[in-house]
Scaffold this motif. Structure first.
Motif, PDB file in Angstrom:
ATOM      1  N   LYS A  48      68.060  -2.758  -8.024  1.00  0.00           N
ATOM      2  CA  LYS A  48      68.564  -1.920  -6.666  1.00  0.00           C
ATOM      3  C   LYS A  48      68.057  -3.058  -5.099  1.00  0.00           C
ATOM      4  CE  LYS A  48      71.293   0.978  -9.017  1.00  0.00           C
ATOM      5  NZ  LYS A  48      72.092   1.518  -8.609  1.00  0.00           N
ATOM      6  N   VAL A  49      67.119  -3.170  -5.587  1.00  0.00           N
ATOM      7  CA  VAL A  49      66.516  -3.808  -4.129  1.00  0.00           C
ATOM      8  C   VAL A  49      66.647  -5.053  -4.442  1.00  0.00           C
ATOM      9  CG1 VAL A  49      64.042  -4.121  -2.319  1.00  0.00           C
ATOM     10  CG2 VAL A  49      64.210  -1.847  -4.489  1.00  0.00           C
ATOM     11  N   ALA A  50      67.966  -5.651  -3.371  1.00  0.00           N
ATOM     12  CA  ALA A  50      68.518  -7.052  -3.429  1.00  0.00           C
ATOM     13  C   ALA A  50      67.880  -7.687  -1.682  1.00  0.00           C
ATOM     14  CB  ALA A  50      70.144  -7.405  -2.749  1.00  0.00           C
ATOM     15  N   SER A  51      66.795  -8.936  -2.105  1.00  0.00           N
ATOM     16  CA  SER A  51      66.255  -9.082  -1.723  1.00  0.00           C
ATOM     17  C   SER A  51      65.920 -10.986  -1.828  1.00  0.00           C
ATOM     18  CB  SER A  51      65.180  -9.258  -0.808  1.00  0.00           C
ATOM     19  OG  SER A  51      64.184  -9.720  -0.167  1.00  0.00           O
ATOM     20  N   ASN A  52      66.212 -11.970  -0.931  1.00  0.00           N
ATOM     21  CA  ASN A  52      66.304 -13.135  -1.189  1.00  0.00           C
ATOM     22  C   ASN A  52      64.852 -13.955  -0.756  1.00  0.00           C
ATOM     23  OD1 ASN A  52      68.219 -14.027  -2.282  1.00  0.00           O
ATOM     24  ND2 ASN A  52      68.538 -14.380   0.079  1.00  0.00           N
ATOM     25  N   GLN A  67      69.772   4.756  -5.370  1.00  0.00           N
ATOM     26  CA  GLN A  67      70.849   5.440  -6.767  1.00  0.00           C
ATOM     27  C   GLN A  67      70.520   5.316  -7.917  1.00  0.00           C
ATOM     28  OE1 GLN A  67      73.497   8.246  -5.700  1.00  0.00           O
ATOM     29  NE2 GLN A  67      71.869   7.793  -3.734  1.00  0.00           N
ATOM     30  N   LEU A  68      70.170   5.896  -9.090  1.00  0.00           N
ATOM     31  CA  LEU A  68      69.409   5.670  -9.706  1.00  0.00           C
ATOM     32  C   LEU A  68      69.405   6.703 -10.729  1.00  0.00           C
ATOM     33  CD1 LEU A  68      65.382   5.054  -8.854  1.00  0.00           C
ATOM     34  CD2 LEU A  68      67.317   3.440  -9.065  1.00  0.00           C
ATOM     35  N   SER A  69      69.954   5.449 -12.031  1.00  0.00           N
ATOM     36  CA  SER A  69      69.969   6.710 -13.450  1.00  0.00           C
ATOM     37  C   SER A  69      69.482   7.345 -14.174  1.00  0.00           C
ATOM     38  CB  SER A  69      70.420   5.064 -14.363  1.00  0.00           C
ATOM     39  OG  SER A  69      69.103   4.930 -15.045  1.00  0.00           O
ATOM     40  N   LEU A  74      63.458   8.529 -13.503  1.00  0.00           N
ATOM     41  CA  LEU A  74      61.860   8.522 -14.236  1.00  0.00           C
ATOM     42  C   LEU A  74      60.540   7.527 -14.006  1.00  0.00           C
ATOM     43  CD1 LEU A  74      63.294   8.914 -18.066  1.00  0.00           C
ATOM     44  CD2 LEU A  74      62.250  10.697 -16.731  1.00  0.00           C
ATOM     45  N   ALA A  75      61.480   6.139 -13.915  1.00  0.00           N
ATOM     46  CA  ALA A  75      60.796   5.391 -12.844  1.00  0.00           C
ATOM     47  C   ALA A  75      60.272   5.457 -12.168  1.00  0.00           C
ATOM     48  CB  ALA A  75      61.144   3.614 -13.761  1.00  0.00           C
ATOM     49  N   ARG A  76      61.246   5.891 -11.195  1.00  0.00           N
ATOM     50  CA  ARG A  76      60.800   6.505  -9.960  1.00  0.00           C
ATOM     51  C   ARG A  76      60.091   7.310  -9.388  1.00  0.00           C
ATOM     52  NH1 ARG A  76      65.953   7.477  -6.316  1.00  0.00           N
ATOM     53  NH2 ARG A  76      66.114   8.978  -7.507  1.00  0.00           N
TER      54      ARG A  76
END
Length: 233
Positions: A48-52, A67-69, A74-76
């Motif tokens: 979810k954290v898009a970065s190069n 925005q998570l499943s 749970l992980a967050r």
């Protein structure tokens, strides 16, 4: 985690965070582990954290906004809880998504990046805490299975060339100033230990009031295409 029989005299296992914080290092013990089997999809947070960027510091505000499943949530929750536990103890945790660290090629005969076994140093009493939630985990090495690189004759010769062969005055200070004295080489028969996924570790570091040897550790070589998610302070 791997078999710990050859390093068990250096590691203390604890059952909760309070014991991890309260237990002092003593004797040969210079690493403590709160072993956990975490639930949740930590890889979803990475995606979810898009970065190069090679390393991205993920802040709590950003975590809350993802925005998570249900598994991602749970992980967050675990990440936020760990962050707050450490913060409340006066630590300054950082949550990083790591593609790879920068390599040090300034001195080809002596890299001083985190992929080299090293110890941490501080001018004040403190400890290093770390946990890998996804990806390759860090390694530690029994102190008896590592040798300080500055004591290896052929490396010391090269360091003296780098410093200047005219005088030994200030040479030891030079080694410390450029952090050469923090790095170690594993002996040929050494058996590094992976810190595993989800376990929260406390490692002893080099500081003026320490009563134990600092813990030798290193970052792992990342798998191609796989990012690490870890908290450290």
């Amino acid at each position: 985690m791997a078999n710990l029989s050859h390093i068990e005299n250096q590691i203390k296992s604890v059952i909760n965070f309070q014991e991890l914080i309260a237990s002092p290092f003593q004797g040969e013990i210079n690493a403590m582990c709160w072993k956990r089997n975490l639930i949740g999809d930590f890889s979803e947070i990475i995606k979810k954290v898009a970065s190069n960027e090679n390393i991205v510091a993920l802040h709590l505000e950003e975590l809350y906004e993802l925005q998570l499943s249900e598994q991602g949530k749970l992980a967050r929750n675990i990440l936020i809880n760990d962050f707050k536990l450490l913060k409340n103890q006066g630590a300054s945790p950082t949550l990083n998504i790591i593609k790879n660290y920068e390599r040090d090629d300034a001195f080809p005969f002596f890299p001083t990046d985190v992929y080299s076994f090293h110890v941490d140093r501080s001018p004040i009493p403190t400890d290093t805490f770390l946990c890998t939630y996804h990806g390759e985990a860090s390694d530690i090495l029994p102190n008896s299975e590592g040798i300080q690189k500055i004591l290896i004759p052929e490396i010391r010769v090269e360091l003296k060339k780098l410093y200047g062969e005219g005088s030994n005055d200030g040479f030891e200070s030079f080694l410390s100033e450029f952090f050469f004295d923090l790095h170690y080489q594993a002996k040929p028969t050494a058996k590094p230990i992976s810190l595993g996924i989800g376990h929260l570790w406390k490692l002893a570091i080099d500081h003026p009031e320490s009563k134990v040897l600092p813990c030798l550790h290193r970052a792992p070589k990342e798998k191609t295409g796989e990012h690490r998610l870890m908290m450290i302070c």
